[in-house]
Design a protein around this motif. Structure first.
Motif, PDB file in Angstrom:
ATOM      1  N   UNK A 307      49.200  37.078 -13.985  1.00 43.19           N
ATOM      2  CA  UNK A 307      48.723  38.351 -14.510  1.00 43.19           C
ATOM      3  C   UNK A 307      47.208  38.387 -14.432  1.00 43.19           C
ATOM      4  N   UNK A 308      46.704  39.509 -13.939  1.00 44.12           N
ATOM      5  CA  UNK A 308      45.258  39.656 -13.841  1.00 44.12           C
ATOM      6  C   UNK A 308      44.612  39.733 -15.220  1.00 44.12           C
ATOM      7  N   UNK A 309      45.335  40.265 -16.193  1.00 41.61           N
ATOM      8  CA  UNK A 309      44.779  40.396 -17.537  1.00 41.61           C
ATOM      9  C   UNK A 309      44.706  39.050 -18.248  1.00 41.61           C
ATOM     10  N   UNK A 310      45.817  38.302 -18.247  1.00 43.88           N
ATOM     11  CA  UNK A 310      45.840  37.020 -18.953  1.00 43.88           C
ATOM     12  C   UNK A 310      45.189  35.902 -18.162  1.00 43.88           C
ATOM     13  N   UNK A 311      45.098  36.044 -16.831  1.00 43.92           N
ATOM     14  CA  UNK A 311      44.497  35.039 -15.951  1.00 43.92           C
ATOM     15  C   UNK A 311      45.167  33.678 -16.109  1.00 43.92           C
ATOM     16  N   UNK A 312      46.485  33.691 -16.291  1.00 47.51           N
ATOM     17  CA  UNK A 312      47.247  32.455 -16.398  1.00 47.51           C
ATOM     18  C   UNK A 312      48.442  32.523 -15.463  1.00 47.51           C
ATOM     19  N   UNK A 313      48.816  31.390 -14.925  1.00 46.49           N
ATOM     20  CA  UNK A 313      49.980  31.277 -14.059  1.00 46.49           C
ATOM     21  C   UNK A 313      51.119  30.659 -14.849  1.00 46.49           C
ATOM     22  N   UNK A 314      52.242  31.359 -14.925  1.00 49.40           N
ATOM     23  CA  UNK A 314      53.405  30.899 -15.686  1.00 49.40           C
ATOM     24  C   UNK A 314      54.553  30.652 -14.715  1.00 49.40           C
ATOM     25  N   UNK A 315      55.005  29.408 -14.568  1.00 50.35           N
ATOM     26  CA  UNK A 315      56.139  29.149 -13.663  1.00 50.35           C
ATOM     27  C   UNK A 315      57.426  29.767 -14.195  1.00 50.35           C
ATOM     28  N   UNK A 316      58.191  30.371 -13.301  1.00 49.84           N
ATOM     29  CA  UNK A 316      59.494  30.943 -13.642  1.00 49.84           C
ATOM     30  C   UNK A 316      60.625  29.975 -13.339  1.00 49.84           C
ATOM     31  N   UNK A 317      60.575  29.368 -12.177  1.00 50.84           N
ATOM     32  CA  UNK A 317      61.613  28.411 -11.781  1.00 50.84           C
ATOM     33  C   UNK A 317      61.073  27.552 -10.660  1.00 50.84           C
ATOM     34  N   UNK A 318      61.723  26.406 -10.469  1.00 48.61           N
ATOM     35  CA  UNK A 318      61.343  25.486  -9.394  1.00 48.61           C
ATOM     36  C   UNK A 318      62.535  25.270  -8.472  1.00 48.61           C
ATOM     37  N   UNK A 319      62.245  25.210  -7.190  1.00 53.03           N
ATOM     38  CA  UNK A 319      63.256  24.986  -6.168  1.00 53.03           C
ATOM     39  C   UNK A 319      63.068  23.567  -5.639  1.00 53.03           C
ATOM     40  N   UNK A 681      45.452  25.146  -2.331  1.00 55.21           N
ATOM     41  CA  UNK A 681      45.039  23.844  -1.822  1.00 55.21           C
ATOM     42  C   UNK A 681      45.186  22.842  -2.943  1.00 55.21           C
ATOM     43  N   UNK A 682      44.048  22.298  -3.376  1.00 53.18           N
ATOM     44  CA  UNK A 682      44.046  21.484  -4.589  1.00 53.18           C
ATOM     45  C   UNK A 682      43.901  22.405  -5.802  1.00 53.18           C
ATOM     46  N   UNK A 683      44.836  23.346  -5.913  1.00 51.40           N
ATOM     47  CA  UNK A 683      44.790  24.335  -6.976  1.00 51.40           C
ATOM     48  C   UNK A 683      45.186  25.695  -6.447  1.00 51.40           C
ATOM     49  N   UNK A 684      45.006  26.703  -7.276  1.00 50.46           N
ATOM     50  CA  UNK A 684      45.386  28.072  -6.938  1.00 50.46           C
ATOM     51  C   UNK A 684      44.350  29.013  -7.527  1.00 50.46           C
ATOM     52  N   UNK A 685      43.933  29.992  -6.737  1.00 49.89           N
ATOM     53  CA  UNK A 685      42.906  30.931  -7.187  1.00 49.89           C
ATOM     54  C   UNK A 685      43.192  32.305  -6.604  1.00 49.89           C
ATOM     55  N   UNK A 686      42.973  33.336  -7.430  1.00 42.88           N
ATOM     56  CA  UNK A 686      43.163  34.714  -6.988  1.00 42.88           C
ATOM     57  C   UNK A 686      41.853  35.472  -7.133  1.00 42.88           C
ATOM     58  N   UNK A 687      41.486  36.207  -6.095  1.00 41.98           N
ATOM     59  CA  UNK A 687      40.261  36.982  -6.086  1.00 41.98           C
ATOM     60  C   UNK A 687      40.596  38.421  -5.711  1.00 41.98           C
ATOM     61  N   UNK A 688      39.718  39.328  -6.093  1.00 45.23           N
ATOM     62  CA  UNK A 688      39.888  40.729  -5.709  1.00 45.23           C
ATOM     63  C   UNK A 688      38.532  41.322  -5.377  1.00 45.23           C
ATOM     64  N   UNK A 689      38.540  42.366  -4.566  1.00 52.96           N
ATOM     65  CA  UNK A 689      37.300  43.013  -4.179  1.00 52.96           C
ATOM     66  C   UNK A 689      37.574  44.382  -3.594  1.00 52.96           C
ATOM     67  N   UNK A 690      36.515  45.105  -3.323  1.00 57.04           N
ATOM     68  CA  UNK A 690      36.614  46.442  -2.740  1.00 57.04           C
ATOM     69  C   UNK A 690      35.771  46.495  -1.481  1.00 57.04           C
ATOM     70  N   UNK A 691      36.067  47.451  -0.646  1.00 54.87           N
ATOM     71  CA  UNK A 691      35.288  47.667   0.567  1.00 54.87           C
ATOM     72  C   UNK A 691      35.202  49.158   0.814  1.00 54.87           C
TER      73      UNK A 691
END
Length: 702
Positions: A307-319, A681-691
């Motif tokens: 979620x962009x608001x909470x800025x946390x990654x919550x796992x739902x399930x693992x395969x 990679x060694x982690x996960x990151x989400x970015x956003x921008x405009x053009x």
């Protein structure tokens, strides 16, 4: 003998006793007890277990809403029996009353009165409604648990499975392998805080494994699993009792305050190798949640929400079906009337492909606010049938180190004339081949359709795209190898022939060559047998239409985007830090559907040393806008104009050893177009921008 909680009755005064006897007959006995009185036993049902060498049950559980009984046997099978139609609860309203099949056990004797078993013939001998034979191997099923409408089974094969009931048939949704080495799983405990505890034996230790934290909570030396034991936990204490050398041993541990504080839980145990955004799920009175799937070197794939608001990654399930690393992911969108429906493919080491059907819906009762249902559809391994061959030590095996480096779903396959829909998948392989697979989801079959070893070296990337016009369509494929070459294929012919053969004879499929002579030469194309009598000959993949030497070394990133003029922009990034963009046009002879396909390279743009390290992610956002990411931890935006690439902006991100990049665009409420990207990679990151719509040369977008 085994006990099972009796539906609708308090567990402290009533329970169901299941007893297996000769000839595979299993009896269901209801046992009720009141303080100060002798227990009362009532025969409720008779069931017939399927024939096998060790013909007795090991565990059972009731499905009260459906009036069914699920049990596991010593052969590792799961069985479904009726218990409310002609037997079970219906027996209470028949002439079989107390004094017939009811029995009061006197205090002076522990033996049943003869009348209880002599009159068992009044109840019919029920056969199973559904049988999953040998689901947990030959070592047996250890437990069956019902939780939130799903059935969970455990066995001594090191996995536990989730099943559901569909039209009075047992259907396996997925299987989980909790941890390496835990081969003897006994029970599952669902805690009140949402954690799932896996109880089992590892070597001579009793282990309690937490699926939430991915670690052992308890490890108690007891001598192994061949013993009687019992485990009970509460918020105040945990107790484990077992018998060892004829002595009753008791392990007791009181709850202690946790001194360890987890600042940020990990998504995987090792580096993340691939990431895909599946889509967005809208939750009422909550924000919109983005659903991702990641693959890792720890052999698992994780479905998570961000979620962009909470800025946390919550796992739902693992395969956890892979036996080696997960290197690549691909998906196709499905019909999602009530949520997000996705057909997911994952592949990696040991030439293994797994396919799942995911259904994500909003659920405000969950902490993640999103519920994810997983159905395992199919799997494929190139050496799967090798292990079943006799005298295989005398034969030369296919390269056991073959890895799938990239996957791409072939878009726009029309299978309306088939009884069941098909999907086609292209794969880039480390053994130098480009392979095409076909998926029949209804039969849960994933089969090899065609392959080609044109590159003669490791193929790193592959992407399929569709060229459609008024007169028809062409299925095209782009592959890139370690020598920097990019090849373009027309795979319309093999796919069309495969669909035609499936239309003529829809039957059981097996890869051609499984029954071939071991000394037979390897064919350039692996074909399918649609039925035992019909073996259609599929044409091999032709030579590539065009081969472009784009780079001096391996191509680590590839992306294709169609322009409004019907042309195709192909962007690639290499180990040498360079970026290459070429503009292609598809030409057909007089617009005929059967005409040969011709690709023309209209423009080529190269940017040497665009990055200081490997370019592992690239995306064409617009015909004039390009995004690239590299191991140098720079995310760069480029403007394609006048036959060159002009840098517009540079953003530094925090993920080391970047493995992959995925992008998508969202139109905000005010009509503003925003670009989002996720890096792994060694982690996960989400970015956003405009053009801006047309970025001026002097002003860079943010």
């Amino acid at each position: 003998l085994s006990w099972a909680p009796r539906p609708g009755l308090p567990p402290d005064t009533a329970a169901a006793l299941l007893a297996s006897g000769p000839d595979g007959e299993m009896l269901w006995l209801d046992v009720t007890y009141r303080p100060g009185q002798a227990p009362c036993v009532r025969l409720m049902g008779r069931y017939l277990l399927p024939p096998c060498k060790q013909r007795w049950h090991t565990c059972a559980a009731f499905l009260p809403q459906e009036g069914l009984l699920v049990c596991g046997d010593r052969r590792g099978s799961l069985l479904l029996f009726p218990c409310s139609s002609s037997s079970g609860w219906a027996a209470e309203s028949t002439s079989i009353v107390c004094g017939g099949t009811d029995l009061v056990v006197e205090d002076s004797s522990n033996e049943l009165e003869p009348s209880c078993l002599l009159q068992k013939g009044a109840l019919p001998l029920e056969s199973p409604l559904s049988v999953l034979f040998g689901l947990h191997g030959k070592t047996g099923v250890t437990s069956v648990t019902i939780h939130r409408g799903y059935i969970y089974s455990t066995g001594r094969d090191g996995v536990y499975r989730q099943l559901r009931l569909r039209d009075q048939q047992l259907e396996v949704l997925q299987k989980h392998r909790p941890c390496k080495g835990l081969q003897w799983i006994e029970e599952l405990h669902f805690t009140s805080d949402g954690d799932l505890l896996v109880l089992g034996f590892h070597a001579d230790n009793f282990v309690v494994w937490s699926t939430r934290t991915g670690e052992n909570i308890h490890c108690i030396p007891c001598g192994g699993g061949h013993r009687s034991w019992s485990y009970c936990s509460s918020p105040l204490a945990e107790v484990f009792a077992f018998i060892k050398s004829g002595d009753v041993m008791l392990y007791h541990r009181e709850a202690e305050p946790c001194e360890q504080q987890v600042l940020l839980p990990s998504l995987h145990g090792r580096e993340i190798t691939c990431v895909r955004r599946l889509g967005a799920v809208e939750v009422p009175d909550r924000a919109t949640f983005n659903v991702f799937v990641t693959g890792s070197e720890d052999t698992t794939a994780c479905v998570l929400v961000l979620s962009e608001n909470s800025q946390t990654a919550v796992p739902l399930t693992r395969l956890s079906d892979h036996i080696s690393s997960v290197r690549t992911l691909a998906f196709a969108m499905g019909p999602g009337d009530e949520g997000l429906s996705v057909l997911l493919f994952s592949a990696g080491g040991r030439a293994q492909i797994e396919c799942y059907r995911l259904l994500c819906t909003g659920d405000t009762a969950l902490e993640s606010a999103v519920a994810c249902q997983v159905i395992h559809v199919a799997s494929h391994r190139l050496d799967k049938h090798w292990e079943q061959k006799k005298n295989r030590h005398k034969l030369v095996k296919m390269d056991p180190e073959t890895r799938y480096m990239s996957l791409s779903v072939v878009p726009g396959i029309s299978t309306k004339r088939l009884l069941t829909p098909w999907k086609f998948l292209a794969a880039a392989c480390s053994d130098g081949s480009v392979r095409v697979f076909g998926l029949l989801e209804a039969a849960r079959k994933l089969v090899l359709v065609a392959e080609s070893f044109h590159h003669q070296r490791c193929v790193l990337k592959v992407q399929a795209f569709l060229h459609a016009w008024a007169g028809g369509e062409r299925h095209l494929l782009c592959s890139a190898a370690t020598d920097g070459s990019i090849a373009f294929w027309d795979i319309t012919g093999p796919i069309t022939d495969a669909v035609d053969a499936l239309h003529q004879a829809e039957g059981e499929m097996q890869p051609l060559g499984e029954c071939c002579c071991p000394a037979a030469p390897l064919l350039p194309l692996t074909m399918l047998s649609i039925s035992l009598l019909t073996k259609p000959v599929f044409p091999a993949l032709d030579t590539p239409l065009v081969t472009v030497m784009a780079h001096s070394c391996g191509v680590n990133s590839l992306h294709i985007r169609e322009t409004p003029e019907g042309q195709y922009l192909v962007a690639s990034g290499s180990d040498d830090g360079s970026i290459h963009v070429c503009l292609l046009e598809v030409a057909l002879g007089r617009g005929e559907a059967t005409a040969e396909t011709c690709l023309q390279v209209l423009e080529r743009v190269s940017r040497p040393c665009a990055h200081a390290a490997h370019v592992t992610g690239i995306r064409v956002l617009r015909p004039d806008l390009l995004l690239s990411a590299s191991v140098d931890q720079r995310l760069m935006l480029w403007n394609r104009c006048a036959g060159k690439l002009v840098p517009l902006s540079t953003t530094f991100f925090h993920v080391p050893d970047l493995a992959e990049l995925d992008c998508w665009e969202v139109v905000e409420a005010g009509g503003e177009l925003r670009y989002y990207c996720v890096l792994c990679g060694q982690g996960l990151e989400m970015l956003c921008g405009t053009a801006p719509s047309e970025p001026p040369p002097q002003q860079a977008p943010q």
